[in-house]
Design a protein around this motif. Sequence first.
Motif, PDB file in Angstrom:
ATOM      1  N   ILE A  70      -9.998  23.520 -22.312  1.00  0.00           N
ATOM      2  CA  ILE A  70      -9.618  23.918 -20.953  1.00  0.00           C
ATOM      3  C   ILE A  70     -10.859  24.059 -20.080  1.00  0.00           C
ATOM      4  O   ILE A  70     -10.868  23.630 -18.921  1.00  0.00           O
ATOM      5  N   ARG A  71     -11.915  24.662 -20.636  1.00  0.00           N
ATOM      6  CA  ARG A  71     -13.152  24.831 -19.860  1.00  0.00           C
ATOM      7  C   ARG A  71     -13.755  23.472 -19.484  1.00  0.00           C
ATOM      8  O   ARG A  71     -14.208  23.270 -18.343  1.00  0.00           O
ATOM      9  N   ASP A  72     -13.775  22.543 -20.437  1.00  0.00           N
ATOM     10  CA  ASP A  72     -14.334  21.219 -20.149  1.00  0.00           C
ATOM     11  C   ASP A  72     -13.520  20.528 -19.056  1.00  0.00           C
ATOM     12  O   ASP A  72     -14.083  19.912 -18.146  1.00  0.00           O
ATOM     13  N   TRP A  73     -12.188  20.629 -19.163  1.00  0.00           N
ATOM     14  CA  TRP A  73     -11.329  20.018 -18.147  1.00  0.00           C
ATOM     15  C   TRP A  73     -11.563  20.678 -16.783  1.00  0.00           C
ATOM     16  O   TRP A  73     -11.674  19.986 -15.759  1.00  0.00           O
ATOM     17  N   ALA A  74     -11.630  22.022 -16.760  1.00  0.00           N
ATOM     18  CA  ALA A  74     -11.807  22.744 -15.501  1.00  0.00           C
ATOM     19  C   ALA A  74     -13.130  22.369 -14.832  1.00  0.00           C
ATOM     20  O   ALA A  74     -13.179  22.102 -13.618  1.00  0.00           O
ATOM     21  N   ASN A  75     -14.203  22.334 -15.605  1.00  0.00           N
ATOM     22  CA  ASN A  75     -15.511  21.997 -15.034  1.00  0.00           C
ATOM     23  C   ASN A  75     -15.545  20.559 -14.524  1.00  0.00           C
ATOM     24  O   ASN A  75     -16.191  20.262 -13.520  1.00  0.00           O
ATOM     25  N   ALA A  76     -14.818  19.661 -15.204  1.00  0.00           N
ATOM     26  CA  ALA A  76     -14.770  18.265 -14.778  1.00  0.00           C
ATOM     27  C   ALA A  76     -13.911  18.078 -13.533  1.00  0.00           C
ATOM     28  O   ALA A  76     -14.010  17.048 -12.863  1.00  0.00           O
ATOM     29  N   ASN A  77     -13.073  19.073 -13.233  1.00  0.00           N
ATOM     30  CA  ASN A  77     -12.167  18.960 -12.103  1.00  0.00           C
ATOM     31  C   ASN A  77     -12.509  19.919 -10.963  1.00  0.00           C
ATOM     32  O   ASN A  77     -11.648  20.258 -10.146  1.00  0.00           O
ATOM     33  N   GLY A  78     -13.750  20.369 -10.938  1.00  0.00           N
ATOM     34  CA  GLY A  78     -14.237  21.108  -9.780  1.00  0.00           C
ATOM     35  C   GLY A  78     -14.002  22.601  -9.791  1.00  0.00           C
ATOM     36  O   GLY A  78     -14.257  23.274  -8.789  1.00  0.00           O
ATOM     37  N   TYR A  79     -13.515  23.165 -10.901  1.00  0.00           N
ATOM     38  CA  TYR A  79     -13.324  24.616 -10.967  1.00  0.00           C
ATOM     39  C   TYR A  79     -14.643  25.290 -11.333  1.00  0.00           C
ATOM     40  O   TYR A  79     -15.414  24.783 -12.152  1.00  0.00           O
TER      41      TYR A  79
END
Length: 226
Positions: A195-204
């Motif tokens: 989830i963290r990797d996805w969030a960081n890749a999506n601008g969160y």
Amino acid sequence: MTSLTALTGLCPPPAVVPPAPDWPQVEDTLGTDLPQDYKDLITTYGPGQFCGFITLYQPHAPSEWADLTGPMPARLRGQIEEVRQAARNPWQLPHSPENLLAMGVTGNGDYLFWVTQPADTPNEWTVAVNEALRAPWFTYKGSLTEFLVSVLSGTASVPMFPKDLLDRTPAFTPSTLESSTPVAAARTPVSTRAIRDWANANGYDLPERGRIPIEIIEAWKQENPS
């Protein structure tokens, strides 16, 4: 005498309990370390109820209503301020919602929270009890196990708990929830790393440690429905 020894003397644990959770995985999922006394409690007792009234949330429980690693803790944290603001006369909160982590519930719908301060020292976390996300609040300056010992021995009186809670000898009743919901129990927990990797890749803007906001979890679920 440790608080766990005192608790098992008051309330003997079951003869057989499920295998202990993979605590490093659980803490990775939550993004925070947990108090050692809680981990010892769950390992000793497994799922169930104290006095037929107090249920502690379990890691990866088959029901989301009792799942420490599920959506309930974050959902409740988000609802605390909503409920307060919706009241005709909003009350003062004794603790900031962001510092509260739900870890139990009672038969009357009272919620048990850790007050997660200091955030990086979970063995110093104290306990807060709340009546259905409304006032009043009760804060216990001790660990969860110490709280249970105090309540079950009658040395602590929680205003929202029933007066006749200790009319019968304190007992722990193991839960049969796992055997009744095999499909839910088969759910595979998701690591917060994904989830963290996805969030960081999506601008969160998401730090490496700490609880993941529920809105990010829900956004990740929408993108990863399987």
